[in-house]
Scaffold this motif. Structure first.
Motif, PDB file in Angstrom:
ATOM      1  N   GLN A   1       4.834  11.938  46.877  1.00 30.09           N
ATOM      2  CA  GLN A   1       4.064  10.956  46.247  1.00 30.09           C
ATOM      3  C   GLN A   1       3.042  10.675  47.127  1.00 30.09           C
ATOM      4  O   GLN A   1       1.809  10.539  47.013  1.00 30.09           O
ATOM      5  CB  GLN A   1       5.070   9.730  46.026  1.00 30.09           C
TER       6      GLN A   1
ATOM      7  N   TYR B   1       0.381  13.271  46.998  1.00 29.94           N
ATOM      8  CA  TYR B   1      -0.678  13.135  46.006  1.00 29.94           C
ATOM      9  C   TYR B   1      -1.736  12.230  46.161  1.00 29.94           C
ATOM     10  O   TYR B   1      -2.872  12.217  45.708  1.00 29.94           O
ATOM     11  CB  TYR B   1       0.103  12.680  44.571  1.00 29.94           C
ATOM     12  N   LYS B   2      -1.190  10.907  46.607  1.00 29.75           N
ATOM     13  CA  LYS B   2      -2.059   9.734  47.056  1.00 29.75           C
ATOM     14  C   LYS B   2      -3.307  10.084  47.739  1.00 29.75           C
ATOM     15  O   LYS B   2      -4.465   9.734  47.646  1.00 29.75           O
ATOM     16  CB  LYS B   2      -1.343   8.592  47.494  1.00 29.75           C
TER      17      LYS B   2
ATOM     18  N   GLU C   1      -5.798  12.460  46.037  1.00 33.28           N
ATOM     19  CA  GLU C   1      -6.458  11.689  45.143  1.00 33.28           C
ATOM     20  C   GLU C   1      -7.708  10.876  45.810  1.00 33.28           C
ATOM     21  O   GLU C   1      -8.590  10.722  45.199  1.00 33.28           O
ATOM     22  CB  GLU C   1      -5.823  10.697  44.309  1.00 33.28           C
ATOM     23  N   LYS C   2      -7.361  10.379  47.035  1.00 35.30           N
ATOM     24  CA  LYS C   2      -8.698   9.715  47.864  1.00 35.30           C
ATOM     25  C   LYS C   2      -9.909  10.771  48.061  1.00 35.30           C
ATOM     26  O   LYS C   2     -10.952  10.328  47.713  1.00 35.30           O
ATOM     27  CB  LYS C   2      -8.235   9.296  48.924  1.00 35.30           C
TER      28      LYS C   2
ATOM     29  N   SER D   1      -9.807  14.541  47.940  1.00 32.01           N
ATOM     30  CA  SER D   1      -9.648  15.899  47.333  1.00 32.01           C
ATOM     31  C   SER D   1      -9.718  17.070  48.222  1.00 32.01           C
ATOM     32  O   SER D   1     -10.041  18.083  48.117  1.00 32.01           O
ATOM     33  CB  SER D   1     -10.611  16.400  46.351  1.00 32.01           C
TER      34      SER D   1
END
Length: 215
Positions: A9, A12-13, A16-17, A19
């Motif tokens: 998790q 992923y976070k 996402e900020k 790439s």
């Protein structure tokens, strides 16, 4: 299992900020070759399935260092996937060069322990190894390794010549989005032929992320 889920998790976070896989990765694993001195006695390990000898070119390793530096990698650099890094006569030089180029990187060496002795260990940390991990195959070897005089963080894992090869035949479908594996965002795994696999267990890497020789 909960800890791995939390790591996924978090990966992923972070991704996402911005790439940027390399900057957000915690580990980069470089498989220097497909050679392991235990391959012949560990028939159920992927290391025993090599069809031909592969040794990553030194120039390619140096290019990887350059790319990691330019991408801002600040995590842990390792020199194994399905190989024994201490088989490689270039290891000390490559560790020393990594420290010179990647000044904020932690060098972690994971070895099967066959070559570890009190005489060679000082050479490891003098050339830049920050963390040393090994596996004791059998009680006698485990106790021998535990008695070594090591001045850096040192971990000895209990182990056996397991049936890891069988893991690749099992199918474990993902049932929900929370079960997604974020390993490929947390760990960059570069195999000896230059392929980037999805994780350090992906020895066949049929669905990789490309090849560092080409892109």
């Amino acid at each position: 299992k909960t800890r791995e889920k939390t790591k996924s998790q978090a990966a992923y976070k972070a991704f996402e900020k911005d790439s940027n896989i390399i900057r957000n990765a915690r580990y980069v694993n470089i498989m220097l070759s497909n050679q392991c001195n235990y391959a012949t006695i560990h028939k159920l390990c992927p290391a025993s399935c090599k069809s031909a000898k592969e040794i990553m070119q030194t120039s390619l390793i140096r290019m990887i260092y350059k790319d990691l530096y330019e991408s801002g990698f600040r995590g842990i650099l390792q020199f194994h996937i399905y190989n024994e890094p201490m088989n490689d006569p270039r290891l000390f030089l490559l560790i020393k060069e990594a420290k010179e180029v990647l000044k904020n990187v932690t060098i972690s060496l994971y070895t099967n322990g066959f070559y570890l002795t009190d005489d060679i260990i000082p050479d490891l940390y003098e050339n830049g190894v920050d963390i040393l991990t090994t596996t004791g195959y059998g009680l006698e070897e485990y106790h021998r390794l535990m008695k070594l005089n090591v001045e850096i963080p040192f971990f000895v894992l209990g182990g056996n010549l397991d049936s890891r090869l069988d893991w690749y035949e099992s199918k474990n479908p993902v049932k929900s989005v929370d079960e997604r594996c974020g390993c490929f965002l947390n760990s960059i795994n570069i195999y000896s032929n230059g392929d980037i696999g999805l994780c350090c267990l992906d020895y066949k890497h049929p669905y990789g992320l490309g090849n560092v020789k080409e892109m």
